[in-house]
Scaffold this active site. Structure first.
Site, PDB file in Angstrom:
ATOM      1  N   PRO A 165       0.818  -1.223   0.000  1.00 56.98           N
ATOM      2  CG  PRO A 165       0.030  -0.987   2.186  1.00 56.98           C
ATOM      3  CD  PRO A 165       0.782  -1.917   1.288  1.00 56.98           C
TER       4      PRO A 165
ATOM      5  CG  LEU B 195      -4.835 -10.256 -12.214  1.00 57.17           C
ATOM      6  CD1 LEU B 195      -6.024  -9.638 -11.512  1.00 57.17           C
ATOM      7  CD2 LEU B 195      -4.620 -11.642 -11.674  1.00 57.17           C
TER       8      LEU B 195
ATOM      9  CG  LEU C  19      -3.879   0.545 -18.638  1.00 58.75           C
ATOM     10  CD1 LEU C  19      -3.898  -0.715 -17.794  1.00 58.75           C
ATOM     11  CD2 LEU C  19      -4.716   0.344 -19.896  1.00 58.75           C
TER      12      LEU C  19
ATOM     13  CB  CYS D 176      -3.431  -1.185  -8.569  1.00 55.59           C
ATOM     14  SG  CYS D 176      -3.243  -2.681  -7.591  1.00 55.59           S
TER      15      CYS D 176
ATOM     16  NE  ARG E 177     -18.437   3.513 -12.711  1.00 58.06           N
ATOM     17  CZ  ARG E 177     -17.144   3.249 -12.613  1.00 58.06           C
ATOM     18  NH1 ARG E 177     -16.376   3.228 -13.681  1.00 58.06           N
ATOM     19  NH2 ARG E 177     -16.600   3.017 -11.450  1.00 58.06           N
TER      20      ARG E 177
HETATM   21  N1  NAI Z   1      -5.599  -6.422  -7.110  1.00 53.84           N
HETATM   22  C1  NAI Z   1      -5.185  -6.476  -8.358  1.00 53.84           C
HETATM   23  O1  NAI Z   1      -5.986  -6.586  -9.282  1.00 53.84           O
HETATM   24  C2  NAI Z   1      -3.726  -6.407  -8.696  1.00 53.84           C
HETATM   25  C3  NAI Z   1      -2.750  -6.194  -7.717  1.00 53.84           C
HETATM   26  N2  NAI Z   1      -1.430  -6.159  -8.039  1.00 53.84           N
HETATM   27  C4  NAI Z   1      -0.393  -6.005  -7.006  1.00 53.84           C
HETATM   28  O2  NAI Z   1      -0.281  -7.262  -6.308  1.00 53.84           O
HETATM   29  C5  NAI Z   1       0.037  -7.046  -4.925  1.00 53.84           C
HETATM   30  C6  NAI Z   1      -0.994  -7.748  -4.063  1.00 53.84           C
HETATM   31  O3  NAI Z   1      -2.255  -7.168  -4.303  1.00 53.84           O
HETATM   32  P1  NAI Z   1      -3.605  -7.862  -3.822  1.00 53.84           P
HETATM   33  O4  NAI Z   1      -3.536  -9.329  -4.086  1.00 53.84           O
HETATM   34  O5  NAI Z   1      -4.711  -7.072  -4.405  1.00 53.84           O
HETATM   35  O6  NAI Z   1      -3.507  -7.605  -2.245  1.00 53.84           O
HETATM   36  P2  NAI Z   1      -4.354  -8.280  -1.090  1.00 53.84           P
HETATM   37  O7  NAI Z   1      -4.364  -7.322   0.033  1.00 53.84           O
HETATM   38  O8  NAI Z   1      -5.651  -8.800  -1.634  1.00 53.84           O
HETATM   39  O9  NAI Z   1      -3.490  -9.567  -0.675  1.00 53.84           O
HETATM   40  C7  NAI Z   1      -2.267  -9.517  -0.042  1.00 53.84           C
HETATM   41  C8  NAI Z   1      -2.188 -10.675   0.955  1.00 53.84           C
HETATM   42  O10 NAI Z   1      -0.866 -10.726   1.492  1.00 53.84           O
HETATM   43  C9  NAI Z   1      -0.966 -11.177   2.833  1.00 53.84           C
HETATM   44  N3  NAI Z   1       0.258 -10.859   3.561  1.00 53.84           N
HETATM   45  C10 NAI Z   1       0.741  -9.640   3.922  1.00 53.84           C
HETATM   46  N4  NAI Z   1       1.923  -9.779   4.570  1.00 53.84           N
HETATM   47  C11 NAI Z   1       2.197 -11.110   4.607  1.00 53.84           C
HETATM   48  C12 NAI Z   1       3.275 -11.881   5.147  1.00 53.84           C
HETATM   49  N5  NAI Z   1       4.319 -11.297   5.748  1.00 53.84           N
HETATM   50  N6  NAI Z   1       3.224 -13.224   5.014  1.00 53.84           N
HETATM   51  C13 NAI Z   1       2.162 -13.826   4.398  1.00 53.84           C
HETATM   52  N7  NAI Z   1       1.119 -13.145   3.869  1.00 53.84           N
HETATM   53  C14 NAI Z   1       1.134 -11.804   3.980  1.00 53.84           C
HETATM   54  C15 NAI Z   1      -2.184 -10.451   3.360  1.00 53.84           C
HETATM   55  O11 NAI Z   1      -2.707 -11.090   4.515  1.00 53.84           O
HETATM   56  C16 NAI Z   1      -3.126 -10.538   2.147  1.00 53.84           C
HETATM   57  O12 NAI Z   1      -3.988 -11.663   2.218  1.00 53.84           O
HETATM   58  C17 NAI Z   1       0.091  -5.521  -4.757  1.00 53.84           C
HETATM   59  O13 NAI Z   1       1.427  -5.113  -4.867  1.00 53.84           O
HETATM   60  C18 NAI Z   1      -0.711  -4.998  -5.925  1.00 53.84           C
HETATM   61  O14 NAI Z   1      -0.272  -3.724  -6.322  1.00 53.84           O
HETATM   62  C19 NAI Z   1      -1.013  -6.337  -9.328  1.00 53.84           C
HETATM   63  C20 NAI Z   1      -1.917  -6.580 -10.331  1.00 53.84           C
HETATM   64  C21 NAI Z   1      -3.339  -6.634 -10.100  1.00 53.84           C
HETATM   65  O1  UGA Z   2      -2.278  -3.445 -11.190  1.00 55.49           O
HETATM   66  C1  UGA Z   2      -3.460  -3.638 -11.058  1.00 55.49           C
HETATM   67  O2  UGA Z   2      -4.047  -3.701  -9.984  1.00 55.49           O
HETATM   68  C2  UGA Z   2      -4.361  -3.785 -12.259  1.00 55.49           C
HETATM   69  O3  UGA Z   2      -5.026  -2.500 -12.401  1.00 55.49           O
HETATM   70  C3  UGA Z   2      -5.998  -2.452 -13.437  1.00 55.49           C
HETATM   71  O4  UGA Z   2      -7.015  -3.421 -13.218  1.00 55.49           O
HETATM   72  P1  UGA Z   2      -8.266  -3.141 -12.232  1.00 55.49           P
HETATM   73  O5  UGA Z   2      -7.959  -1.989 -11.350  1.00 55.49           O
HETATM   74  O6  UGA Z   2      -8.589  -4.447 -11.607  1.00 55.49           O
HETATM   75  O7  UGA Z   2      -9.482  -2.784 -13.203  1.00 55.49           O
HETATM   76  P2  UGA Z   2      -9.621  -1.862 -14.514  1.00 55.49           P
HETATM   77  O8  UGA Z   2     -10.467  -2.570 -15.469  1.00 55.49           O
HETATM   78  O9  UGA Z   2      -8.323  -1.372 -14.981  1.00 55.49           O
HETATM   79  O10 UGA Z   2     -10.471  -0.626 -13.964  1.00 55.49           O
HETATM   80  C4  UGA Z   2      -9.908   0.313 -13.051  1.00 55.49           C
HETATM   81  C5  UGA Z   2     -10.886   1.447 -12.822  1.00 55.49           C
HETATM   82  O11 UGA Z   2     -11.003   2.263 -13.988  1.00 55.49           O
HETATM   83  C6  UGA Z   2     -12.362   2.404 -14.356  1.00 55.49           C
HETATM   84  N1  UGA Z   2     -12.427   2.544 -15.833  1.00 55.49           N
HETATM   85  C7  UGA Z   2     -11.838   1.615 -16.636  1.00 55.49           C
HETATM   86  C8  UGA Z   2     -11.849   1.765 -17.999  1.00 55.49           C
HETATM   87  C9  UGA Z   2     -12.463   2.887 -18.568  1.00 55.49           C
HETATM   88  O12 UGA Z   2     -12.507   3.078 -19.808  1.00 55.49           O
HETATM   89  N2  UGA Z   2     -13.041   3.804 -17.749  1.00 55.49           N
HETATM   90  C10 UGA Z   2     -13.030   3.667 -16.387  1.00 55.49           C
HETATM   91  O13 UGA Z   2     -13.545   4.536 -15.661  1.00 55.49           O
HETATM   92  C11 UGA Z   2     -13.042   1.155 -13.813  1.00 55.49           C
HETATM   93  O14 UGA Z   2     -14.421   1.332 -13.651  1.00 55.49           O
HETATM   94  C12 UGA Z   2     -12.309   0.996 -12.499  1.00 55.49           C
HETATM   95  O15 UGA Z   2     -12.853   1.836 -11.513  1.00 55.49           O
HETATM   96  C13 UGA Z   2      -5.310  -2.783 -14.777  1.00 55.49           C
HETATM   97  O16 UGA Z   2      -6.296  -2.804 -15.811  1.00 55.49           O
HETATM   98  C14 UGA Z   2      -4.599  -4.129 -14.708  1.00 55.49           C
HETATM   99  O17 UGA Z   2      -3.900  -4.364 -15.920  1.00 55.49           O
HETATM  100  C15 UGA Z   2      -3.615  -4.122 -13.543  1.00 55.49           C
HETATM  101  O18 UGA Z   2      -3.001  -5.379 -13.404  1.00 55.49           O
END
Ligand code: NAI
Ligand code: UGA
Length: 456
Positions: A92, A162, A226, A275, A432
């Site tokens: 975070p 993703l 993005l 993110c 939206r």
């Molecule tokens: N949410 C998304 O769509 C995406 C997130 N990311 C990145 O991936 C990373 C993880 O994001 P999320 O999965 O969304 O976070 P999340 O908060 O859903 O999951 C993180 C997990 O790590 C665990 N954790 C924390 N410290 C720990 C430790 N020392 N040992 C074991 N477990 C521990 C927490 O309890 C939690 O369940 C972030 O850096 C985020 O920026 C990247 C792409 C997409």
């Molecule tokens: O690093 C991450 O966490 C991820 O962040 C985004 O994925 P996500 O946040 O899950 O969803 P998006 O589809 O990107 O939407 C993000 C926000 O933008 C908004 N959005 C998206 C597209 C658009 O045209 N307009 C718009 O307002 C969505 O409603 C949402 O609130 C990226 O799309 C992923 O590639 C990346 O891995």
């Protein structure tokens, strides 16, 4: 059964859970164990009610769980047996000290690295799955390789792209998989091991390998680009409202230019999610740190426009609803940050509800998946907000409906029924642009959309 490769993922969240599930599904010869410190999260991964809602995830988990996919809180045992350790813990924005509000809080990451070091009795490949500031791998290597056990750890960067709501499809058919490594013999060998995992189902030409720093920086940059597209179109939406242009038409026609492309040009009340904001602020911090204030200011404006766009929702409501919404019931349709997820982190709906409260309105939140998380996020103002599973009930006697999440089910509601139960004049604010505004106007609603002006 004995497995040739053993993968462990530390962090069973939105990224760790689905990515490892897909790796296990596609690589039956690999043992995948996902560990977390959060016992209830792991219990949920082992149950019928997974801790996150993601279309298609249940089926894939069921196929692989117990075969070569395991969820556990026994972190030491998992680390000990792993060849490859993904770290997917949360990163975070820092809330304290130097860089507060912008820099990444890397305490969970560093704790994990030290944990690995304490337990491991042989060298391992450590994979950065979390999104991290560029050059984090250098710090991690220093910690990991400063051991007196003579162990060598190779750090790879393998950021995840993703999006929530489409995670399973994104993982099954990624545009690209990115792996960054040192360009040394051991770095390239580690990289090849990870390439071999993804090559089980990802075409080789979509597995891109780079140096470590390019990989780390690409992830931050991809999210920034993005988000920048959304802020760009949202800034134009305000100009459309003043001039009579229609933002959806502008975006559609612009998007037909293949150099611009059509995706991520949907005007909205602003982007949310855990993110985009965090990663851009991190980029801003890094630019400041490396002495590039102009670059920092450029990217910071993406976040500023986004917040401004969300605040405009209640501003426009006031403008349209006789300059007062005090004491008026307002139905908030959607609290998830986007459709098809129950995730509410950094949802613009949160800001809208707080702006409504600041005007002494009476918000009623409805959402098909996100009410539990909405209650958590609004804990500090919970007595002033109502929650209603049924959107029809949420709209009863309301002066306005404001659509904050693009759930398809909202467009499919019986809007005649909603109209007949609302106070009149009945206002709709479509944050939206998912509703048929003309059809709603025929019913009798006063409709305000994003980026659509009245001027002729
Ligand atoms: N949410 C998304 O769509 C995406 C997130 N990311 C990145 O991936 C990373 C993880 O994001 P999320 O999965 O969304 O976070 P999340 O908060 O859903 O999951 C993180 C997990 O790590 C665990 N954790 C924390 N410290 C720990 C430790 N020392 N040992 C074991 N477990 C521990 C927490 O309890 C939690 O369940 C972030 O850096 C985020 O920026 C990247 C792409 C997409
Ligand atoms: O690093 C991450 O966490 C991820 O962040 C985004 O994925 P996500 O946040 O899950 O969803 P998006 O589809 O990107 O939407 C993000 C926000 O933008 C908004 N959005 C998206 C597209 C658009 O045209 N307009 C718009 O307002 C969505 O409603 C949402 O609130 C990226 O799309 C992923 O590639 C990346 O891995």
């Amino acid at each position: 059964m004995s497995f040739e490769t053993k993968i462990v993922c530390i962090g069973a969240g939105y990224v760790g859970g689905p990515t490892m599930t897909v790796i296990a599904d596609k690589c039956p010869d690999v043992k995948v164990t996902v560990v977390d410190i959060n016992q209830s999260r792991i219990d949920a991964w082992n149950s019928e009610n997974l801790p996150i809602f993601e279309p298609g995830l249940d089926d894939v988990v069921k196929r692989a769980r117990g075969r070569n996919l395991f969820f556990s809180t026994d972190i030491p045992a998992a680390i000990k047996e792993a060849d490859i350790i993904f770290v997917s813990v949360n990163t975070p924005t820092k809330t304290f000290g130097h860089g507060a509000g912008k820099a990444s809080d890397l305490q969970y990451w560093e704790k994990t690295a030290r944990n690995i070091l304490e337990i491991a009795d042989e060298g391992k490949i450590i994979v950065e799955k979390s999104t991290l500031p560029v050059r984090t791998a250098a710090a991690m290597e220093r910690i990991l390789n400063s051991n007196d056990k003579g162990l060598h750890f190779e750090v790879l960067s393998n950021p995840e792209f993703l999006a929530e709501g489409t995670a399973i499809n994104d993982l099954f058919e990624p545009d690209r998989v990115l792996i960054g490594s040192h360009q040394t013999e051991s770095g390239l060998a580690a990289c090849q091991k990870l390439v071999d995992v993804y090559a089980h189902w990802v075409p080789r030409d979509r597995i891109l390998t780079t140096n470590l720093w390019s990989s780390e920086l690409t992830k931050l940059t991809a999210n920034a680009f993005l988000a920048q597209r959304i802020s760009s179109i949202n800034s134009i939406s305000a100009l459309c409202e003043r001039t009579g242009a229609d933002v959806d038409e502008v975006a559609y026609v612009m998007g037909k230019d293949r150099r611009i492309g059509s995706k991520f040009l949907k005007a909205s009340i602003g982007f949310g999610g855990s993110c985009f904001k965090k990663d851009i602020l991190n980029l801003v911090y890094l630019c400041g740190y490396y002495g590039l204030p102009e670059v920092a200011a450029y990217w910071e404006s993406v976040v500023k426009i986004n917040e401004w766009q969300t605040h405009r929702v209640v501003d426009r409501m006031l403008e349209t609803m006789f300059n007062t919404i005090a004491g008026k019931k307002i139905a908030v349709f959607g609290f998830a940050f986007k459709a098809n997820t129950g995730d509410t982190r950094e949802s613009p709906a949160n800001l809208v509800v707080r702006d409504l409260l600041a005007e002494h309105a009476l918000p009623v939140v409805t959402d098909p998946k996100a009410i539990p998380d909405a209650k958590r996020d609004l804990k500090d103002v919970i007595e002033q907000v109502s929650f209603e599973e049924d959107p029809y009930k949420a709209a009863e006697d309301a002066h306005a409906v404001v659509v904050c999440t693009e759930w398809k089910c909202f467009a499919e509601l019986d809007w005649k029924r909603i109209y007949s139960s609302m106070a009149k004049p009945a206002f709709v604010f479509d944050g939206r642009n998912i509703l048929d505004a003309d059809a709603l106007r025929k019913i009798g609603f006063e409709v305000t959309s994003i980026g659509k002006g009245k001027a002729e």
